[in-house]
Design an enzyme around this catalytic site. Structure first.
Site, PDB file in Angstrom:
ATOM      1  N   SER A   1       0.786  -1.051  -0.006  1.00 11.79           N
ATOM      2  CA  SER A   1      -0.073   0.208  -0.096  1.00 11.79           C
ATOM      3  C   SER A   1       1.421   1.067   0.106  1.00 11.79           C
ATOM      4  O   SER A   1       0.745   2.462  -1.015  1.00 11.79           O
ATOM      5  CB  SER A   1      -0.548   0.097   1.360  1.00 11.79           C
ATOM      6  N   GLN A   2       1.688   1.014   1.136  1.00  7.87           N
ATOM      7  CA  GLN A   2       2.550   2.606   0.881  1.00  7.87           C
ATOM      8  C   GLN A   2       4.073   2.712  -0.087  1.00  7.87           C
ATOM      9  O   GLN A   2       4.283   3.851  -1.096  1.00  7.87           O
ATOM     10  CB  GLN A   2       3.349   2.418   2.245  1.00  7.87           C
TER      11      GLN A   2
ATOM     12  N   HIS B   1       7.179   3.201  10.136  1.00  9.51           N
ATOM     13  CA  HIS B   1       7.032   2.858  11.044  1.00  9.51           C
ATOM     14  C   HIS B   1       7.975   2.623  12.083  1.00  9.51           C
ATOM     15  O   HIS B   1       8.985   1.900  11.463  1.00  9.51           O
ATOM     16  CB  HIS B   1       6.028   2.381  11.121  1.00  9.51           C
TER      17      HIS B   1
END
Length: 337
Positions: A28-29, A109
């Site tokens: 996704s990222q 993250h």
């Protein structure tokens, strides 16, 4: 304490344009970062293991793909966007042997850095650029000339250039168009994990399942219980997302608002708050991360057991049956195959 905010005028895009960026992962990222950086004039390559299903997709979108080791050797900025539980082994096997003086290691993250699962050499800049939205939204906003707010953090800065580089990277994916917040690896990691566990995933899921059980055990039809505690949740969350709790209460009926004020504190009370504090303490101490790592080392046996038990809850059976009636709902592959 007020946070530091940065916008387009605070970031120099030419910094990241002068670097070679390897993006590890194309989920996704990963796809949003890669395509947006490329469109911002940045030299980008994608790191994916041999046999990855994402290789063909990335190549079809005009990106150069290599193994994580190959692109890490080529790059001087490495953005790690692989799953948290895979990052440490990728770092040890593919990235660390190829790190050079002046390289930057970025993350989306902070878990692996904050809890010392990854320890970068002292000569490497370690930072984070984390959009606060899913990848498809990051990409769509970028293409539309807008952006998704993002976080930046610097954990290790041997050359004193980390913040400028992180801001430049954030500008390359559209983050500074909306606004970039400066944080720390500790703050991003612990708040992210707490939100997921106590509210967004764990807390909400258990609230919904327990509400369903109470209604069914009281003799109400499972279909009615599903509509009231799960299906309509989206309506409430959308209102809160758009305008906060006040917007939600303004938009619902007086009956719903009044009942919520009276009964909400009976469900979430002082004891609940204390248990939430205990969850936060487990996160801060590293206890959760140790359990996460142990699960991976044991072949994901604990996670698979929890998944199986969750999938067998009666609300899932009822939900699948009702979603068959909803032509407007996008069905997951597992329900349509």
């Amino acid at each position: 304490m007020a946070v530091e905010m940065f916008y387009d005028d605070d970031a120099d895009l030419s910094i990241i344009q002068g670097r070679k960026v390897a993006v590890i992962g194309y989920g996704s990222q990963g796809h949003a970062h890669s395509l947006s950086l490329r469109d911002s004039g940045v030299d980008v390559r994608i790191g994916l293991k041999e046999g990855s299903k994402s290789r063909e997709k990335a190549q079809e979108q005009g990106l150069t793909v290599g193994t994580p080791a190959e692109v890490s050797e080529w790059a001087d900025v490495i953005m790690v966007l692989a799953p948290d539980t895979a990052q440490a082994s990728i770092f040890t096997n593919d990235i660390e042997p190829n790190l050079k003086d002046g390289d930057a290691l970025f993350f989306g993250h902070g878990l692996n850095i904050h809890f010392d699962l990854i320890k970068a050499p002292e000569f490497v800049t370690v930072g984070m650029v984390a959009p606060k939205g899913p990848g498809h939204l990051v990409r769509r906003q970028f293409v539309d000339g807008k952006g998704v707010p993002a976080l930046i953090a610097i954990d290790q800065d041997p050359k004193g250039e980390g913040q400028a580089l992180a801001l430049s990277y954030a500008k390359g994916i559209g983050g500074t168009r909306a606004g970039v917040i400066k944080t720390t690896f500790k703050e991003e990691t612990e708040t992210d994990l707490f939100g997921e566990q106590a509210v967004l995933c764990g807390g909400t899921e258990e609230l919904v399942k327990t509400g369903f059980e109470v209604m069914v055990e009281a003799g109400y039809a499972p279909e009615m219980a599903y509509f009231e505690v799960l299906h309509e949740l989206k309506l409430i969350v959308d209102l809160m997302y758009e305008g906060g709790i006040a917007r939600m209460n303004y938009s619902v009926s007086d009956t719903a608002e009044f009942g919520g004020y009276l009964s909400g504190p009976r469900v979430i009370d002082a004891d609940t708050k204390e248990r939430m504090k205990a969850i936060l303490a487990d996160i801060q101490s590293g206890e959760f991360t140790r359990r996460l790592v142990a699960n991976v080392e044991n072949g994901n046996t604990e996670l698979e057991g929890l998944r199986k038990a969750n999938a067998e809850h009666p609300i899932e059976v009822t939900g699948k049956k009702l979603r068959d009636l909803m032509s407007w709902v996008d069905r997951p592959i597992t329900e349509t195959a």
